[in-house]
Design an enzyme around this catalytic site. Structure first.
Site, PDB file in Angstrom:
ATOM      1  N   SER A  59       0.827  -1.215   0.000  1.00 21.21           N
ATOM      2  CA  SER A  59       0.000   0.000   0.000  1.00 21.21           C
ATOM      3  C   SER A  59       0.854   1.255   0.000  1.00 21.21           C
ATOM      4  O   SER A  59       1.998   1.249   0.454  1.00 21.21           O
ATOM      5  CB  SER A  59      -0.902   0.035   1.237  1.00 21.21           C
ATOM      6  OG  SER A  59      -1.806  -1.040   1.237  1.00 21.21           O
TER       7      SER A  59
HETATM    8  N1  SAH Z   1      -1.285  -4.562   4.148  1.00 22.42           N
HETATM    9  C1  SAH Z   1      -0.624  -4.831   2.895  1.00 22.42           C
HETATM   10  C2  SAH Z   1      -1.507  -4.438   1.728  1.00 22.42           C
HETATM   11  C3  SAH Z   1      -1.491  -5.479   0.670  1.00 22.42           C
HETATM   12  S1  SAH Z   1      -2.679  -5.339  -0.601  1.00 22.42           S
HETATM   13  C4  SAH Z   1       0.741  -4.186   2.846  1.00 22.42           C
HETATM   14  O1  SAH Z   1       1.078  -3.420   3.742  1.00 22.42           O
HETATM   15  O2  SAH Z   1       1.514  -4.480   1.949  1.00 22.42           O
HETATM   16  C5  SAH Z   1      -4.012  -6.332   0.019  1.00 22.42           C
HETATM   17  C6  SAH Z   1      -3.715  -7.783   0.363  1.00 22.42           C
HETATM   18  O3  SAH Z   1      -4.953  -8.364   0.801  1.00 22.42           O
HETATM   19  C7  SAH Z   1      -3.226  -8.654  -0.788  1.00 22.42           C
HETATM   20  O4  SAH Z   1      -2.036  -9.273  -0.423  1.00 22.42           O
HETATM   21  C8  SAH Z   1      -4.352  -9.670  -0.994  1.00 22.42           C
HETATM   22  O5  SAH Z   1      -3.908 -10.953  -1.404  1.00 22.42           O
HETATM   23  C9  SAH Z   1      -4.970  -9.717   0.393  1.00 22.42           C
HETATM   24  N2  SAH Z   1      -6.355 -10.185   0.453  1.00 22.42           N
HETATM   25  C10 SAH Z   1      -7.383  -9.926  -0.390  1.00 22.42           C
HETATM   26  N3  SAH Z   1      -8.522 -10.539   0.027  1.00 22.42           N
HETATM   27  C11 SAH Z   1      -8.190 -11.208   1.184  1.00 22.42           C
HETATM   28  C12 SAH Z   1      -8.916 -12.051   2.080  1.00 22.42           C
HETATM   29  N4  SAH Z   1     -10.218 -12.350   1.894  1.00 22.42           N
HETATM   30  N5  SAH Z   1      -8.262 -12.559   3.142  1.00 22.42           N
HETATM   31  C13 SAH Z   1      -6.942 -12.298   3.353  1.00 22.42           C
HETATM   32  N6  SAH Z   1      -6.210 -11.518   2.525  1.00 22.42           N
HETATM   33  C14 SAH Z   1      -6.821 -10.977   1.452  1.00 22.42           C
END
Ligand code: SAH
Length: 218
Positions: A67
């Protein structure tokens, strides 16, 4: 390859990043110092070191992103973390947000649905600095019923709804910060669970996240 070296050059770029986030309106000094403390370039391939300190989201593989630092700071500020808060994070991704929460001394329970990203984080040495972060492979829509209830919940992917099972895992008096789908983008919401279990919603700015998807992958 990822680097493990944090030089004065990196710290200088990080300081500029923190200044730019402050200018965009983040006022919580604890959150800003967490961003200053964590070498964001450790979370990306060493070819992208410079980009690590631009205030932008960045691809981390599996069609996912780390993010934008401003977004991480914004969600974390809304959570107003206190030491030893039990926090559930949905979407571990790069684990950068998890480390920001860990740096604020939260007890972090983070879930990722993509096995590859989960496995990658299991091998990520820098995370040993934050033993208060526990990582789980699973579907965030289900939460972690055996580890709840939580003081705070943060969803870091675009949610199609306010997940009911997560509300059930929130302590009375606790709250959840989530980007909820609204048109093409997401509206940042803070949903408080009152002591009598009623929900109170507050609306904040618009953001753009990758989707929160059902089920596990891999
Ligand atoms: N907090 C992360 C943001 C990553 S983007 C960071 O700091 O890098 C969002 C993430 O949510 C992705 O890795 C995606 O695979 C995950 N995601 C999407 N739907 C999800 C779900 N139902 N359960 C767990 N993870 C999920």
């Amino acid at each position: 390859m990822r680097t493990t070296e944090d030089s004065y050059l990196h710290k200088g770029m990080r300081k500029k990043l923190v200044d730019s986030i402050r200018e965009k309106g983040i006022t919580d000094e604890q959150v800003l110092s967490a961003i200053m403390n964590i070498p964001r370039h450790f979370f990306l391939d060493s070819a992208f070191e410079k980009q690590a300190y631009e205030d932008r989201a960045f691809p981390i593989g599996e069609e996912q992103t780390i993010s934008q630092p401003y977004t991480v700071a914004y969600q974390t500020q809304l959570l107003s973390i206190k030491p030893y808060d039990k926090v559930l994070e949905v979407g571990t991704g790069s684990a950068y947000q998890s480390c920001v929460l860990g740096d604020l001394k939260a007890k972090v329970f983070t879930i990722e649905r993509q096995k590859k990203l989960f496995d990658q984080n299991k091998k990520f040495k820098y995370l040993e600095k934050y033993p208060s972060i526990r990582m789980f492979f699973g579907d965030g829509f289900d939460g972690l019923p055996t580890f709840g209830p939580f003081d705070k919940i943060i969803i870091t992917a675009a949610a199609p709804c306010i997940p009911e099972k997560l509300i059930a895992q929130l302590k009375p008096g606790g709250f959840m910060v989530l980007p909820l789908n609204e048109g093409e983008n997401q509206r940042m919401l803070r949903v408080k669970k009152e002591l009598d279990n009623t929900l109170v919603e507050e609306r904040f700015d618009e953001f753009s996240f990758v989707p929160m998807l059902e089920g596990k992958r891999g």
